[in-house]
Design an enzyme around this catalytic site. Structure first.
Site, PDB file in Angstrom:
ATOM      1  N   CYS A  14     -39.317 -43.802  -2.314  1.00 12.22           N
ATOM      2  CA  CYS A  14     -40.182 -44.478  -1.338  1.00 12.22           C
ATOM      3  C   CYS A  14     -40.385 -43.659  -0.076  1.00 12.22           C
ATOM      4  O   CYS A  14     -40.837 -44.181   0.941  1.00 12.22           O
ATOM      5  CB  CYS A  14     -39.631 -45.858  -1.006  1.00 12.22           C
ATOM      6  SG  CYS A  14     -39.804 -46.999  -2.380  1.00 12.22           S
ATOM      7  N   ARG A  56     -31.458 -42.857 -13.252  1.00 14.33           N
ATOM      8  CA  ARG A  56     -30.266 -43.690 -13.180  1.00 14.33           C
ATOM      9  C   ARG A  56     -30.449 -44.914 -14.080  1.00 14.33           C
ATOM     10  O   ARG A  56     -31.543 -45.438 -14.217  1.00 14.33           O
ATOM     11  CB  ARG A  56     -30.013 -44.168 -11.746  1.00 14.33           C
ATOM     12  CG  ARG A  56     -29.430 -43.108 -10.827  1.00 14.33           C
ATOM     13  CD  ARG A  56     -29.176 -43.640  -9.442  1.00 14.33           C
ATOM     14  NE  ARG A  56     -30.418 -43.943  -8.756  1.00 14.33           N
ATOM     15  CZ  ARG A  56     -30.962 -45.148  -8.643  1.00 14.33           C
ATOM     16  NH1 ARG A  56     -30.358 -46.215  -9.134  1.00 14.33           N
ATOM     17  NH2 ARG A  56     -32.108 -45.311  -8.014  1.00 14.33           N
ATOM     18  N   SER A  89     -35.272 -45.833  -3.554  1.00 14.73           N
ATOM     19  CA  SER A  89     -35.522 -44.585  -4.273  1.00 14.73           C
ATOM     20  C   SER A  89     -37.025 -44.379  -4.464  1.00 14.73           C
ATOM     21  O   SER A  89     -37.754 -45.323  -4.765  1.00 14.73           O
ATOM     22  CB  SER A  89     -34.842 -44.644  -5.641  1.00 14.73           C
ATOM     23  OG  SER A  89     -33.470 -44.882  -5.457  1.00 14.73           O
ATOM     24  N   ARG A 120     -36.916 -33.624 -10.834  1.00 14.73           N
ATOM     25  CA  ARG A 120     -36.266 -33.358  -9.539  1.00 14.73           C
ATOM     26  C   ARG A 120     -36.064 -31.870  -9.284  1.00 14.73           C
ATOM     27  O   ARG A 120     -36.033 -31.062 -10.220  1.00 14.73           O
ATOM     28  CB  ARG A 120     -34.890 -34.031  -9.515  1.00 14.73           C
ATOM     29  CG  ARG A 120     -34.928 -35.547  -9.697  1.00 14.73           C
ATOM     30  CD  ARG A 120     -34.780 -36.263  -8.383  1.00 14.73           C
ATOM     31  NE  ARG A 120     -35.110 -37.676  -8.479  1.00 14.73           N
ATOM     32  CZ  ARG A 120     -35.051 -38.515  -7.446  1.00 14.73           C
ATOM     33  NH1 ARG A 120     -34.665 -38.088  -6.260  1.00 14.73           N
ATOM     34  NH2 ARG A 120     -35.388 -39.780  -7.586  1.00 14.73           N
ATOM     35  N   TYR A 155     -27.473 -36.905 -16.087  1.00 18.58           N
ATOM     36  CA  TYR A 155     -28.570 -36.916 -15.133  1.00 18.58           C
ATOM     37  C   TYR A 155     -28.186 -37.353 -13.720  1.00 18.58           C
ATOM     38  O   TYR A 155     -27.539 -38.384 -13.534  1.00 18.58           O
ATOM     39  CB  TYR A 155     -29.704 -37.843 -15.618  1.00 18.58           C
ATOM     40  CG  TYR A 155     -30.925 -37.656 -14.761  1.00 18.58           C
ATOM     41  CD1 TYR A 155     -31.760 -36.577 -14.969  1.00 18.58           C
ATOM     42  CD2 TYR A 155     -31.178 -38.495 -13.699  1.00 18.58           C
ATOM     43  CE1 TYR A 155     -32.845 -36.349 -14.147  1.00 18.58           C
ATOM     44  CE2 TYR A 155     -32.268 -38.284 -12.870  1.00 18.58           C
ATOM     45  CZ  TYR A 155     -33.093 -37.200 -13.101  1.00 18.58           C
ATOM     46  OH  TYR A 155     -34.159 -36.978 -12.285  1.00 18.58           O
ATOM     47  N   LYS A 210     -24.491 -40.821  -5.382  1.00 24.86           N
ATOM     48  CA  LYS A 210     -24.572 -42.274  -5.285  1.00 24.86           C
ATOM     49  C   LYS A 210     -23.218 -42.931  -5.564  1.00 24.86           C
ATOM     50  O   LYS A 210     -22.862 -43.931  -4.947  1.00 24.86           O
ATOM     51  CB  LYS A 210     -25.653 -42.805  -6.241  1.00 24.86           C
ATOM     52  CG  LYS A 210     -27.057 -42.306  -5.885  1.00 24.86           C
ATOM     53  CD  LYS A 210     -27.427 -42.692  -4.497  1.00 24.86           C
ATOM     54  CE  LYS A 210     -28.622 -42.030  -3.874  1.00 24.86           C
ATOM     55  NZ  LYS A 210     -29.900 -41.960  -4.489  1.00 24.86           N
ATOM     56  N   ASP A 239     -31.144 -38.405   2.140  1.00 20.63           N
ATOM     57  CA  ASP A 239     -30.847 -39.479   1.185  1.00 20.63           C
ATOM     58  C   ASP A 239     -29.702 -40.400   1.603  1.00 20.63           C
ATOM     59  O   ASP A 239     -29.758 -41.591   1.332  1.00 20.63           O
ATOM     60  CB  ASP A 239     -30.529 -38.864  -0.190  1.00 20.63           C
ATOM     61  CG  ASP A 239     -30.656 -39.855  -1.337  1.00 20.63           C
ATOM     62  OD1 ASP A 239     -31.702 -40.519  -1.436  1.00 20.63           O
ATOM     63  OD2 ASP A 239     -29.700 -39.993  -2.125  1.00 20.63           O
ATOM     64  N   HIS A 277     -28.052 -45.707   2.327  1.00 16.78           N
ATOM     65  CA  HIS A 277     -29.071 -44.923   1.606  1.00 16.78           C
ATOM     66  C   HIS A 277     -30.170 -44.539   2.602  1.00 16.78           C
ATOM     67  O   HIS A 277     -31.274 -45.068   2.562  1.00 16.78           O
ATOM     68  CB  HIS A 277     -29.627 -45.796   0.473  1.00 16.78           C
ATOM     69  CG  HIS A 277     -30.456 -45.067  -0.548  1.00 16.78           C
ATOM     70  ND1 HIS A 277     -31.324 -45.713  -1.386  1.00 16.78           N
ATOM     71  CD2 HIS A 277     -30.548 -43.750  -0.874  1.00 16.78           C
ATOM     72  CE1 HIS A 277     -31.918 -44.838  -2.183  1.00 16.78           C
ATOM     73  NE2 HIS A 277     -31.467 -43.640  -1.890  1.00 16.78           N
TER      74      HIS A 277
HETATM   75  P1  GTP Z   1     -35.144 -40.686  -3.778  1.00 13.21           P
HETATM   76  O1  GTP Z   1     -34.774 -39.248  -3.817  1.00 13.21           O
HETATM   77  O2  GTP Z   1     -35.387 -41.267  -5.140  1.00 13.21           O
HETATM   78  O3  GTP Z   1     -34.175 -41.523  -2.995  1.00 13.21           O
HETATM   79  O4  GTP Z   1     -36.629 -40.786  -3.116  1.00 13.21           O
HETATM   80  P2  GTP Z   1     -37.160 -40.644  -1.615  1.00 13.21           P
HETATM   81  O5  GTP Z   1     -37.008 -41.956  -0.912  1.00 13.21           O
HETATM   82  O6  GTP Z   1     -36.580 -39.455  -0.980  1.00 13.21           O
HETATM   83  O7  GTP Z   1     -38.744 -40.465  -1.838  1.00 13.21           O
HETATM   84  P3  GTP Z   1     -39.672 -39.175  -1.668  1.00 13.21           P
HETATM   85  O8  GTP Z   1     -39.752 -38.713  -0.254  1.00 13.21           O
HETATM   86  O9  GTP Z   1     -39.274 -38.163  -2.671  1.00 13.21           O
HETATM   87  O10 GTP Z   1     -41.091 -39.776  -2.045  1.00 13.21           O
HETATM   88  C1  GTP Z   1     -41.337 -40.422  -3.274  1.00 13.21           C
HETATM   89  C2  GTP Z   1     -42.818 -40.534  -3.549  1.00 13.21           C
HETATM   90  O11 GTP Z   1     -43.469 -41.226  -2.483  1.00 13.21           O
HETATM   91  C3  GTP Z   1     -43.515 -39.191  -3.678  1.00 13.21           C
HETATM   92  O12 GTP Z   1     -44.422 -39.261  -4.756  1.00 13.21           O
HETATM   93  C4  GTP Z   1     -44.266 -39.047  -2.376  1.00 13.21           C
HETATM   94  O13 GTP Z   1     -45.410 -38.275  -2.520  1.00 13.21           O
HETATM   95  C5  GTP Z   1     -44.570 -40.495  -1.995  1.00 13.21           C
HETATM   96  N1  GTP Z   1     -44.648 -40.658  -0.528  1.00 13.21           N
HETATM   97  C6  GTP Z   1     -43.739 -40.258   0.385  1.00 13.21           C
HETATM   98  N2  GTP Z   1     -44.143 -40.521   1.654  1.00 13.21           N
HETATM   99  C7  GTP Z   1     -45.335 -41.134   1.529  1.00 13.21           C
HETATM  100  C8  GTP Z   1     -46.268 -41.654   2.488  1.00 13.21           C
HETATM  101  O14 GTP Z   1     -46.068 -41.616   3.703  1.00 13.21           O
HETATM  102  N3  GTP Z   1     -47.407 -42.226   1.983  1.00 13.21           N
HETATM  103  C9  GTP Z   1     -47.652 -42.294   0.643  1.00 13.21           C
HETATM  104  N4  GTP Z   1     -48.775 -42.869   0.239  1.00 13.21           N
HETATM  105  N5  GTP Z   1     -46.804 -41.792  -0.289  1.00 13.21           N
HETATM  106  C10 GTP Z   1     -45.657 -41.231   0.150  1.00 13.21           C
HETATM  107  C1  SPV Z   2     -32.244 -42.091  -6.013  1.00 15.12           C
HETATM  108  O1  SPV Z   2     -32.551 -42.571  -7.111  1.00 15.12           O
HETATM  109  O2  SPV Z   2     -32.189 -42.783  -4.960  1.00 15.12           O
HETATM  110  C2  SPV Z   2     -31.973 -40.636  -5.894  1.00 15.12           C
HETATM  111  C3  SPV Z   2     -31.841 -39.868  -7.129  1.00 15.12           C
HETATM  112  O3  SPV Z   2     -31.809 -40.135  -4.792  1.00 15.12           O
HETATM  113  S1  SPV Z   2     -30.294 -40.076  -7.903  1.00 15.12           S
HETATM  114  O4  SPV Z   2     -29.411 -39.025  -7.444  1.00 15.12           O
HETATM  115  O5  SPV Z   2     -30.503 -39.975  -9.339  1.00 15.12           O
HETATM  116  O6  SPV Z   2     -29.727 -41.359  -7.524  1.00 15.12           O
HETATM  117 MN    MN Z   3     -32.056 -41.735  -3.150  1.00 14.83          MN
END
Ligand code: GTP
Ligand code: SPV
Ligand code: MN
Length: 592
Positions: A257, A76, A255, A376, A204, A213, A284, A233
């Protein structure tokens, strides 16, 4: 201009708007999508011929395809994202603003004739379960087959959406075009007052799948503010205890996290054996509204996951890995010689060679990563082994706890409970996190990201905080509000908490607190678990480590509170008085 109707368009408002946009963009033809399996096959076939997508190994990954986006278009672009309200002040200090008239003119210049030689697809879609009073219908126009194929996974699309819309003219008008993918001619503009989104120059994710979003959060938050609901979110997850009772938690993390990971959590063995289970409702976005029973109810407006690939392994997220074995679109990952995929942080050894996200030959010795850090997967939620039977329930699920969280190497303890709803709103409003690769720009910088919504708010942040306060008084039994941090580090920079599946231990304490059971110590920032309150059976953490994880450092928090004031200045006069009052009282708690 040829028009292909795979559905009958009886809705005059839709037909008229599509005609106007086609007049502007001048595609060779307009194709109305029906959302059928046959249509998917036809479009996939076409996209394979042009190279827009590539077929993956159909024996190992049936129904899966690969897409490489333009290397300048992999995340984004927050600096190119605008809220276009008549009054600048309505967009607030955290958003980029453009005058609507200027924005329409500027983008129309780029859209003009941009689809010559291309097809414009018209996609009717629903955000939310079909038939839910919370659901919203959108129509997205796009010249990207990749976008159509993603939308059919991420939303309920085609016939079902047109049926829900009927003859109504209440739909979000979403115009998307790749144009020439030039970053200087890339704009993602939202016109909340017209229920309209125009996005040009990017193909993208969050820039191009306009239901996500753009509609479900930016337009959604604006609508929620005027209509008395909330677009957030947040993931939604159900925790089933050994007695078979399920409680739902909604959690907002910025994002990259950990939302997808927490939503699909697999209980550690000791808890699994006791009978705990985890159910995924969404990963999400959550739309929340007060229910007739005095609780807050949530639906997931999406039908699929657009998840971060790097770091996804059978250890970190086995449910995600199982979900993406079929009917999945992989974007910007590494493509292996055998037509399967790989990314950094996946199981096993890296492959000896492959084609990286830039389309270049790659070996483990290459300087460049195999997969882009924001690579992704797009996969249907129905394929997730932990999918909740409630994900499609038009009523949604009742929320027991709201959790905020971010990436903080320091300051924030593993978990704490706010003192009440208003203090919880303060905790959300002032939360901060280190930036990630989900958006272009610097990675690893701590920034304030209120409720994880900084890049996704459709109106003034000050009014948004007030809306949160108001919602608390509208709900008789509001959820309790917590803050978590899986990312606290020790002196050598190593994560103190094992994270992933083990996070269930923290969720269980949270749910115990909701039932007035779990033990907590009061600190100036709220309640933290007592040393023995978290179930740590089966993990090796020393007492000193647990203490570090739960520690509330007075000096760090004094600094933290002082830096909140900087953020308040940015929000300006619209900042609710209550926020300042809570800040004063917290500062007081630290005086001693
Ligand atoms: P968006 O789709 O961008 O909104 O991301 P999200 O909030 O769904 O994050 P996601 O669960 O995909 O995790 C993002 C990164 O954080 C990945 O590399 C995970 O491996 C890492 N991660 C997730 N949970 C944990 C955790 O409990 N501990 C640690 N150390 N890393 C984590
Ligand atoms: C984020 O960035 O929080 C996502 C991926 O979940 S996107 O759809 O590109 O916003
Ligand atoms: Mn997200």
């Amino acid at each position: 201009m040829k028009v292909e109707n795979h559905v009958s368009i009886e809705n005059k408002a839709v037909a008229k708007w599509v005609e106007e946009m086609a007049e502007l963009c001048q595609p060779d033809q307009v194709v109305y999508c029906d959302g059928s399996e046959k249509e998917k096959e036809r479009l996939t076939h076409q996209a394979l011929t042009t190279g827009e997508v590539e077929l993956l190994n159909q024996e190992k990954l049936p129904g899966c395809i690969y897409h490489r986006s333009n290397p300048n278009d992999v995340a984004r672009t927050e600096h190119l994202t605008f809220i276009c309200t008549r009054k600048k002040d309505d967009a607030g200090p955290t958003n980029n603003w453009m005058d609507p008239k200027e924005a329409y003119e500027k983008l129309a210049d780029i859209f003009k004739d941009s689809m010559k030689g291309r097809t414009m697809y018209a996609i009717a879609f629903i955000m939310g379960p079909a038939g839910s009073p919370l659901s919203k219908v959108g129509i997205q126009l796009t010249d990207s087959i990749y976008v159509v194929l993603n939308m059919r996974i991420m939303t309920r699309m085609g016939q079902v959406a047109l049926k829900q819309l009927g003859s109504s003219d209440h739909f979000t008008k979403c115009l998307h075009g790749k144009a020439d993918l030039n970053i200087d001619r890339r704009f993602i503009c939202h016109f909340p007052e017209d229920n309209t989104i125009w996005s040009v120059g990017s193909g993208y994710g969050g820039n191009a799948l306009l239901g996500k979003k753009c509609l479900a959060l930016r337009i959604g938050s604006y609508l929620g503010h005027t209509q008395g609901w909330m677009a957030e979110h947040m993931l939604i997850v159900g925790i089933e205890n050994p007695q078979g009772e399920i409680r739902y938690i909604a959690a907002a993390f910025p994002s990259q996290c950990g939302k997808t990971n927490l939503a699909m959590l697999v209980p550690p063995d000791v808890l699994k054996k006791k009978g705990y289970k985890v159910w995924t409702v969404g990963d999400d976005i959550a739309w929340l509204q007060p229910g007739p029973d005095g609780r807050l109810w949530a639906v997931n407006p999406e039908a699929g996951f657009f998840g971060v690939a790097p770091g996804t392994s059978s250890k970190s997220n086995p449910n995600a890995l199982a979900t993406i074995q079929r009917n999945t679109i992989f974007t910007n990952v590494l493509k292996k010689q055998d037509g399967t995929v790989w990314w950094e942080g996946m199981d096993g050894e890296p492959p000896a060679e492959g084609i990286n996200w830039k389309g270049e030959h790659w070996t483990p010795a290459s300087k460049e990563k195999g997969a882009h850090p924001n690579a992704r997967f797009t996969a249907p939620i129905s394929q997730c082994p932990s999918v909740s039977s409630e994900y499609d329930n038009p009523k949604g699920v009742p929320i027991s706890a709201i959790v905020f969280g971010g990436r903080r190497a320091r300051v924030a303890p593993l978990v704490y409970e706010s003192m009440n709803w208003d203090h919880g709103v303060y905790v959300g409003a002032t939360m901060a996190s280190e930036t990630t690769a989900a958006a272009t720009g610097q990675v690893g910088v701590v920034r304030r990201d209120p409720m994880a919504m900084l890049p996704f708010l459709g109106y003034h942040a000050g009014d948004y905080f007030q809306h949160w306060f108001n919602m608390g008084s509208k709900v008789k039994n509001p959820p309790k509000i917590f803050h978590v941090n899986w990312f606290r580090t020790d002196e050598s920079g190593k994560y103190l908490w094992p994270g992933f599946g083990e996070n269930l231990r923290v969720l269980l304490w949270i749910l115990e607190r909701c039932e007035k059971k779990g033990k907590g110590t009061q600190t100036p920032i709220g309640f933290v678990p007592t040393q023995d309150a978290l179930n740590l059976e089966g993990i090796s953490l020393t007492g000193a480590q647990v203490e570090k994880l739960l520690h509330v450092d007075k000096n760090e928090w004094r600094e933290e509170l002082a830096s909140h004031v900087e953020f308040f200045k940015k929000i300006g006069e619209c900042l609710p008085k209550k926020i300042r009052e809570i800040h004063a009282s917290l500062t007081n708690h630290f005086q001693s």
